[in-house]
Design a protein around this motif. Structure first.
Motif, PDB file in Angstrom:
ATOM      1  N   TYR A 264      -6.728   6.193   0.431  1.00 22.45           N
ATOM      2  CA  TYR A 264      -7.533   4.996   0.212  1.00 22.45           C
ATOM      3  C   TYR A 264      -8.808   5.019   1.049  1.00 22.45           C
ATOM      4  O   TYR A 264      -8.930   5.779   2.012  1.00 22.45           O
ATOM      5  CB  TYR A 264      -6.724   3.739   0.566  1.00 22.45           C
ATOM      6  CG  TYR A 264      -5.439   3.592  -0.208  1.00 22.45           C
ATOM      7  CD1 TYR A 264      -5.366   2.760  -1.316  1.00 22.45           C
ATOM      8  CD2 TYR A 264      -4.293   4.301   0.172  1.00 22.45           C
ATOM      9  CE1 TYR A 264      -4.180   2.616  -2.030  1.00 22.45           C
ATOM     10  CE2 TYR A 264      -3.100   4.168  -0.547  1.00 22.45           C
ATOM     11  CZ  TYR A 264      -3.054   3.326  -1.635  1.00 22.45           C
ATOM     12  OH  TYR A 264      -1.880   3.200  -2.342  1.00 22.45           O
ATOM     13  N   LYS A 265      -9.733   4.159   0.662  1.00 23.10           N
ATOM     14  CA  LYS A 265     -10.914   3.892   1.474  1.00 23.10           C
ATOM     15  C   LYS A 265     -11.149   2.391   1.469  1.00 23.10           C
ATOM     16  O   LYS A 265     -10.652   1.666   0.587  1.00 23.10           O
ATOM     17  CB  LYS A 265     -12.137   4.632   0.934  1.00 23.10           C
ATOM     18  CG  LYS A 265     -12.536   4.271  -0.486  1.00 23.10           C
ATOM     19  CD  LYS A 265     -13.714   5.130  -0.926  1.00 23.10           C
ATOM     20  CE  LYS A 265     -14.082   4.860  -2.388  1.00 23.10           C
ATOM     21  NZ  LYS A 265     -15.202   5.732  -2.835  1.00 23.10           N
ATOM     22  N   VAL A 266     -11.886   1.904   2.458  1.00 18.90           N
ATOM     23  CA  VAL A 266     -12.130   0.464   2.578  1.00 18.90           C
ATOM     24  C   VAL A 266     -13.498   0.134   1.990  1.00 18.90           C
ATOM     25  O   VAL A 266     -14.518   0.692   2.406  1.00 18.90           O
ATOM     26  CB  VAL A 266     -12.042   0.006   4.051  1.00 18.90           C
ATOM     27  CG1 VAL A 266     -12.362  -1.481   4.152  1.00 18.90           C
ATOM     28  CG2 VAL A 266     -10.652   0.300   4.615  1.00 18.90           C
TER      29      VAL A 266
ATOM     30  N   HIS B  85      -8.783  -2.364   0.679  1.00 17.21           N
ATOM     31  CA  HIS B  85      -8.345  -0.977   0.553  1.00 17.21           C
ATOM     32  C   HIS B  85      -8.309  -0.589  -0.928  1.00 17.21           C
ATOM     33  O   HIS B  85      -7.625  -1.217  -1.723  1.00 17.21           O
ATOM     34  CB  HIS B  85      -6.961  -0.804   1.186  1.00 17.21           C
ATOM     35  CG  HIS B  85      -6.964  -1.014   2.665  1.00 17.21           C
ATOM     36  ND1 HIS B  85      -6.807   0.015   3.572  1.00 17.21           N
ATOM     37  CD2 HIS B  85      -7.120  -2.142   3.415  1.00 17.21           C
ATOM     38  CE1 HIS B  85      -6.854  -0.472   4.805  1.00 17.21           C
ATOM     39  NE2 HIS B  85      -7.043  -1.782   4.727  1.00 17.21           N
TER      40      HIS B  85
ATOM     41  N   LYS C   3       0.831  -1.199   0.000  1.00 18.47           N
ATOM     42  CA  LYS C   3       0.000   0.000   0.000  1.00 18.47           C
ATOM     43  C   LYS C   3       0.870   1.255   0.000  1.00 18.47           C
ATOM     44  O   LYS C   3       1.390   1.681   1.023  1.00 18.47           O
ATOM     45  CB  LYS C   3      -0.933  -0.022   1.219  1.00 18.47           C
ATOM     46  CG  LYS C   3      -1.955   1.105   1.249  1.00 18.47           C
ATOM     47  CD  LYS C   3      -2.846   0.931   2.471  1.00 18.47           C
ATOM     48  CE  LYS C   3      -3.806   2.090   2.633  1.00 18.47           C
ATOM     49  NZ  LYS C   3      -4.636   1.947   3.859  1.00 18.47           N
TER      50      LYS C   3
END
Length: 331
Positions: A117-119, A124, A98
């Motif tokens: 980022y977002k989940v 991710h 990441k």
């Protein structure tokens, strides 16, 4: 849209995509092999052979890696052996793949890339990319949107004025596919810029080709369904070939001939014997098996004008975390 600008955008986007594919390939070749750093040397050919004794050989690049095989630091060296560019990346401490930030320093510039980022569905996903240059009034920004399956569906690219400049739509073959088939780029008013089409092996494991067209995705699909030879209608075509062990042994790129390309090419590069295409890049790669795993040991750059392996070779030296050379073996 102005053709020169469209061609520039196509070149930039295809170049970034090819670079990303190359980095993923390198990461797989470094991961779980005990490699902490790599030095790449560059040797030009003379009369079809590498200079005896390596008289012109120089180290021109050095890489350092994290546990996932991702580059955390890279140096470029000039002819005098001095550092001409430095690239340093910061990765998440838990998710080694990441990427969070990259700092790039040259004699002329110092720029920063940041990644947010977002989940989604427990994974991710890229949310925002920012490219900052202190010489600019504001950064360039890409914002990402995702579909119901958690895949990237849209990217909006904002320019230096803070307004949207390009919209990229990501299209997949089926709801179960995770690898994109088309990237369709338009202006904010939906004017077509170009379409990139990805091809894969039968298992959709490895990328085998990347095409660019000045057509909408449905037009490219119709062209493909019309019969053989559709590949030759692409503006550009990048191709990867693999050996029986899955190693990428050949990369080459060609473009459809146009008068503009004739003016920009180096005195007219090699014309392939099919539909007046021009070979613009070709690299072959050699691997060696060490302790049951394959290592990339040499890349040969071809002189595209002649379509012969007469330009230069890049040799790879690998080191562990203590600085001991893994390849070539120390004697």
């Amino acid at each position: 849209m102005d053709n020169d600008l469209a061609n520039l955008i196509v070149g930039n986007e295809t170049g970034k995509t090819v670079y990303a594919a190359r980095q993923d390939s390198y990461a797989e070749l470094v991961k779980d092999r005990g490699i902490a750093s790599t030095v790449v040397s560059y040797t030009p050919f003379r009369f079809g052979e590498v200079m005896a004794g390596g008289g012109d050989t120089r180290d021109y690049r050095k890489f350092f890696y994290n546990a996932d095989g991702r580059v955390v630091k890279k140096f470029d060296f000039d002819d005098n052996g001095d550092i001409s560019a430095k690239e340093e990346s910061i990765f998440d401490k838990t998710l080694k793949w990441k990427l969070l930030q990259t700092n790039i320093i040259t004699a002329e510039d110092s720029v920063v890339e940041t990644f947010e980022y977002k989940v989604l569905k427990g994974k991710h996903k890229m949310k925002k990319y920012t490219f900052t240059n202190p010489k600019w009034l504001r950064p360039k920004v890409d914002l990402y949107e995702h579909d119901a399956f958690g895949r990237i569906s849209k990217r909006t690219s904002y320019g230096l004025l803070g307004d949207p400049e390009l919209i990229t739509h990501y299209l997949y073959d089926t709801d179960n596919d995770t690898k994109v088939r088309y990237r369709h780029v338009t202006l904010p008013d939906e004017t077509l810029v170009f379409t990139m089409m990805y091809d894969y092996d039968s298992k959709k494991d490895k990328q085998t080709a990347l095409y660019s067209f000045m057509l909408a995705p449905e037009e490219v699909t119709a062209l493909r369904n019309a019969g053989t030879g559709w590949q030759l209608e692409s503006v550009s075509r990048s191709m990867w070939e693999y050996d029986a062990n899955g190693n990428n042994v050949l990369f080459q790129r060609d473009e459809k001939f146009t008068p503009a390309l004739d003016m920009l090419s180096a005195a007219g590069e090699t014309f392939l014997p099919q539909n007046s295409r021009v070979l613009t890049e070709k690299t072959t790669r050699d691997f060696q098996k060490i302790s049951g795993k394959y290592y990339l040991v040499r890349e040969t750059e071809w002189l595209t004008r002649m379509n012969e392996p007469l330009k230069a070779v890049k040799d790879f030296r690998y080191y562990d975390s203590k600085g001991k050379r893994i390849y070539p073996p120390e004697t």
